[in-house]
Scaffold this active site. Sequence first.
Site, PDB file in Angstrom:
ATOM      1  N   ASP A 133       0.305  -1.410  -6.918  1.00 47.62           N
ATOM      2  CA  ASP A 133       0.117  -2.691  -6.069  1.00 47.62           C
ATOM      3  C   ASP A 133       0.342  -3.859  -6.885  1.00 47.62           C
ATOM      4  O   ASP A 133      -0.506  -3.881  -7.991  1.00 47.62           O
ATOM      5  CB  ASP A 133      -0.941  -2.609  -5.349  1.00 47.62           C
ATOM      6  CG  ASP A 133      -0.977  -3.524  -4.078  1.00 47.62           C
ATOM      7  OD1 ASP A 133       0.089  -3.996  -3.558  1.00 47.62           O
ATOM      8  OD2 ASP A 133      -2.058  -4.084  -3.690  1.00 47.62           O
ATOM      9  N   HIS A 140      -2.246 -16.830  -2.838  1.00 48.59           N
ATOM     10  CA  HIS A 140      -3.316 -15.528  -2.709  1.00 48.59           C
ATOM     11  C   HIS A 140      -4.104 -15.533  -4.063  1.00 48.59           C
ATOM     12  O   HIS A 140      -5.274 -15.608  -4.065  1.00 48.59           O
ATOM     13  CB  HIS A 140      -2.589 -14.328  -2.478  1.00 48.59           C
ATOM     14  CG  HIS A 140      -3.623 -13.125  -2.494  1.00 48.59           C
ATOM     15  ND1 HIS A 140      -4.484 -13.044  -1.726  1.00 48.59           N
ATOM     16  CD2 HIS A 140      -3.772 -12.165  -3.265  1.00 48.59           C
ATOM     17  CE1 HIS A 140      -5.399 -11.954  -1.657  1.00 48.59           C
ATOM     18  NE2 HIS A 140      -4.958 -11.414  -2.710  1.00 48.59           N
ATOM     19  N   GLU A 206      -4.601  -6.600   4.066  1.00 44.68           N
ATOM     20  CA  GLU A 206      -3.791  -7.664   3.289  1.00 44.68           C
ATOM     21  C   GLU A 206      -2.490  -7.338   3.536  1.00 44.68           C
ATOM     22  O   GLU A 206      -1.684  -6.300   3.747  1.00 44.68           O
ATOM     23  CB  GLU A 206      -4.032  -7.027   1.902  1.00 44.68           C
ATOM     24  CG  GLU A 206      -5.218  -7.443   0.759  1.00 44.68           C
ATOM     25  CD  GLU A 206      -5.312  -7.247  -0.575  1.00 44.68           C
ATOM     26  OE1 GLU A 206      -4.371  -6.517  -1.053  1.00 44.68           O
ATOM     27  OE2 GLU A 206      -6.039  -7.793  -1.064  1.00 44.68           O
ATOM     28  N   GLU A 208       1.168  -7.341   3.210  1.00 44.95           N
ATOM     29  CA  GLU A 208       2.092  -7.119   2.258  1.00 44.95           C
ATOM     30  C   GLU A 208       3.306  -6.673   2.480  1.00 44.95           C
ATOM     31  O   GLU A 208       3.475  -6.098   3.750  1.00 44.95           O
ATOM     32  CB  GLU A 208       1.297  -6.215   1.048  1.00 44.95           C
ATOM     33  CG  GLU A 208       0.176  -6.592   0.652  1.00 44.95           C
ATOM     34  CD  GLU A 208      -0.326  -5.964  -0.807  1.00 44.95           C
ATOM     35  OE1 GLU A 208       0.585  -5.319  -1.456  1.00 44.95           O
ATOM     36  OE2 GLU A 208      -1.687  -5.781  -1.032  1.00 44.95           O
ATOM     37  N   ASP A 240      -2.735  -3.359   2.694  1.00 48.18           N
ATOM     38  CA  ASP A 240      -3.405  -2.748   1.712  1.00 48.18           C
ATOM     39  C   ASP A 240      -4.925  -3.032   2.141  1.00 48.18           C
ATOM     40  O   ASP A 240      -5.627  -3.838   1.565  1.00 48.18           O
ATOM     41  CB  ASP A 240      -2.944  -3.441   0.463  1.00 48.18           C
ATOM     42  CG  ASP A 240      -4.064  -2.987  -0.597  1.00 48.18           C
ATOM     43  OD1 ASP A 240      -4.491  -1.853  -0.644  1.00 48.18           O
ATOM     44  OD2 ASP A 240      -4.033  -3.746  -1.788  1.00 48.18           O
ATOM     45  N   ARG A 244     -13.953  -5.533   0.620  1.00 49.36           N
ATOM     46  CA  ARG A 244     -14.633  -6.867  -0.371  1.00 49.36           C
ATOM     47  C   ARG A 244     -15.735  -6.657  -0.965  1.00 49.36           C
ATOM     48  O   ARG A 244     -15.888  -6.898  -2.316  1.00 49.36           O
ATOM     49  CB  ARG A 244     -14.282  -8.002   0.271  1.00 49.36           C
ATOM     50  CG  ARG A 244     -12.896  -8.380   0.954  1.00 49.36           C
ATOM     51  CD  ARG A 244     -11.635  -8.428  -0.011  1.00 49.36           C
ATOM     52  NE  ARG A 244     -10.504  -8.689   0.452  1.00 49.36           N
ATOM     53  CZ  ARG A 244      -9.433  -8.557  -0.163  1.00 49.36           C
ATOM     54  NH1 ARG A 244      -9.325  -7.993  -1.159  1.00 49.36           N
ATOM     55  NH2 ARG A 244      -8.253  -8.776   0.914  1.00 49.36           N
ATOM     56  N   GLN A 247     -15.405  -4.109  -3.736  1.00 47.17           N
ATOM     57  CA  GLN A 247     -14.509  -4.392  -4.684  1.00 47.17           C
ATOM     58  C   GLN A 247     -15.276  -5.569  -5.797  1.00 47.17           C
ATOM     59  O   GLN A 247     -15.193  -5.560  -6.985  1.00 47.17           O
ATOM     60  CB  GLN A 247     -13.208  -5.319  -4.054  1.00 47.17           C
ATOM     61  CG  GLN A 247     -12.265  -5.811  -5.226  1.00 47.17           C
ATOM     62  CD  GLN A 247     -11.092  -6.611  -4.191  1.00 47.17           C
ATOM     63  OE1 GLN A 247     -10.998  -6.471  -3.104  1.00 47.17           O
ATOM     64  NE2 GLN A 247     -10.117  -7.011  -5.013  1.00 47.17           N
ATOM     65  N   LYS A 260      -9.939   0.251  -2.611  1.00 44.23           N
ATOM     66  CA  LYS A 260      -8.487   0.213  -1.929  1.00 44.23           C
ATOM     67  C   LYS A 260      -7.849   1.455  -1.991  1.00 44.23           C
ATOM     68  O   LYS A 260      -6.863   1.561  -1.392  1.00 44.23           O
ATOM     69  CB  LYS A 260      -7.656  -0.811  -2.717  1.00 44.23           C
ATOM     70  CG  LYS A 260      -8.101  -2.248  -2.526  1.00 44.23           C
ATOM     71  CD  LYS A 260      -7.224  -3.157  -3.915  1.00 44.23           C
ATOM     72  CE  LYS A 260      -7.772  -4.330  -3.351  1.00 44.23           C
ATOM     73  NZ  LYS A 260      -6.870  -5.261  -2.615  1.00 44.23           N
ATOM     74  N   THR A 264      -4.001   3.043   2.671  1.00 45.30           N
ATOM     75  CA  THR A 264      -2.903   1.982   2.799  1.00 45.30           C
ATOM     76  C   THR A 264      -1.913   2.355   3.638  1.00 45.30           C
ATOM     77  O   THR A 264      -1.217   3.409   3.754  1.00 45.30           O
ATOM     78  CB  THR A 264      -2.077   1.972   1.282  1.00 45.30           C
ATOM     79  OG1 THR A 264      -3.128   1.911   0.363  1.00 45.30           O
ATOM     80  CG2 THR A 264      -1.369   0.854   1.088  1.00 45.30           C
ATOM     81  N   GLU A 371      -9.397 -14.865   2.639  1.00 42.75           N
ATOM     82  CA  GLU A 371      -8.903 -16.175   2.531  1.00 42.75           C
ATOM     83  C   GLU A 371      -9.046 -16.822   4.099  1.00 42.75           C
ATOM     84  O   GLU A 371      -9.373 -18.003   3.806  1.00 42.75           O
ATOM     85  CB  GLU A 371      -7.440 -16.201   2.005  1.00 42.75           C
ATOM     86  CG  GLU A 371      -7.327 -15.677   0.859  1.00 42.75           C
ATOM     87  CD  GLU A 371      -5.670 -15.253   0.353  1.00 42.75           C
ATOM     88  OE1 GLU A 371      -5.440 -14.121   0.866  1.00 42.75           O
ATOM     89  OE2 GLU A 371      -5.079 -16.240   0.149  1.00 42.75           O
TER      90      GLU A 371
HETATM   91 MN    MN Z   1      -2.996  -5.430  -2.471  1.00 41.63          MN
END
Ligand code: MN
Length: 424
Positions: A133, A140, A206, A208, A240, A244, A247, A260, A264, A371
């Site tokens: 990834d 971002h 996420e 993506e 993804d 948080r 993380q 993560k 996925t 975000e």
């Molecule tokens: Mn990602």
Amino acid sequence: MTLKSFIEIDPDSDFSIQNLPYGVFSTKANPSPRIGSRIGDFVVDLAVLDDEKIFDKQYGFFNEPTLNKFMSARRGVWKETRKALTNLLSSDSSPLKNARVELSRNDALQSRVFIPVEEIQMHLPVAIGDYTDFYASREHATNVGIMFRGKENALMPNWLHLPIGYHGRASSVILSGEDIIRPRGQVLLPNESSPQFLASRSLDFELEMAFFIGTGNHLGQPISIENAHEHIFGMVLLNDWSARDIQAWEYQPLGPFLSKNFATSISPWVVTMDALEPFRVAGPRQDPAPLPYLQIVSDYGYDIRLEVTLQSNSMNEPHVISRSNMKYLYWNIAQQLTHHTVTGCNMRTGDMCGTGTISGPTEDSYGSMLELTWRGEKPITLPNGEMRKFLQDGDTVTLKGYCQGDGYRVGFGEVSGKILESRK
Ligand code: MN
């Protein structure tokens, strides 16, 4: 003149004759997974077409439970099969293609080849060996950087010089529609000095895309930027999923790990690079200029319109929370692949690379809850009055994407997943 099919297709359908993606499907009547294409509301059974010798030659890689054998056949073969399929499905009557005459005269064959989408079950299209990834959207990376390190240190000093990435987890790549169980892990709560073991309280998506490696490279032989396109088979939408809070506690110094690796999600139809070719656009200007091995002359951005919706358990319909576009990506997929292999790292057929979260320049184009809500400071209000900082149990997140042509679309369908409560 715009190419048309003899099958009626809504102009808003993702699956025009210009698209012809590949996927793996099965039916109740024939439960063995095999390769199909998609046109309008039909799946085209390529295994039947191949077995019945409808194409000029037999390919031998469509009656397979994954796309891998087909993907390993090289770009010339990908182009040839796309052309054969386009000819077969086109309404162009001069000259009449022999294969299409055969198909149009044979009702029994037609009913085996064209299967209504309601009757099919999709499967993971590719046996994915390795999953990487990236972190290639400047918007971002800047947003996340500001939240975690402050405005002055938003972009790390290396960010504008190389596509940042990490090696992800291939075993937990799942197909759209599969549920996501809220992960549990170590979390350091605010104002505490030691971590607790908890269900994640800040589960995120996420937005993506991902590209698949068709033909790989040998160990020790990097893929040059000029040759990157020979190796990339096609793309899908990718979510993804990210915890948080897990993380934030675990990510230093080696990057994300458990935050993560639990799931996925990808969309089921692999849209080929040939179908996406008309939608290539210039990417963002790269300043400072990348080192020579990452420089590419041709435009390598893609104008793919992206959308994220959220639907809670008590909502009747999905609500759009973000609109972005693949063209915002700072580091393009050719640069990602080239950088990945520059050490001599070998890519293999079926390897998958995520682009990284694709955030746009405006607040309504951000590609994650992190975000969109600015780490929970600005919660989203849903149409039914519910508030969201991060995802709650029962929430369904759906990503969609398409390229808009003149009177047709080349789209990806969707990737969707519902959050289920954590398990002890
Ligand atoms: Mn990602």
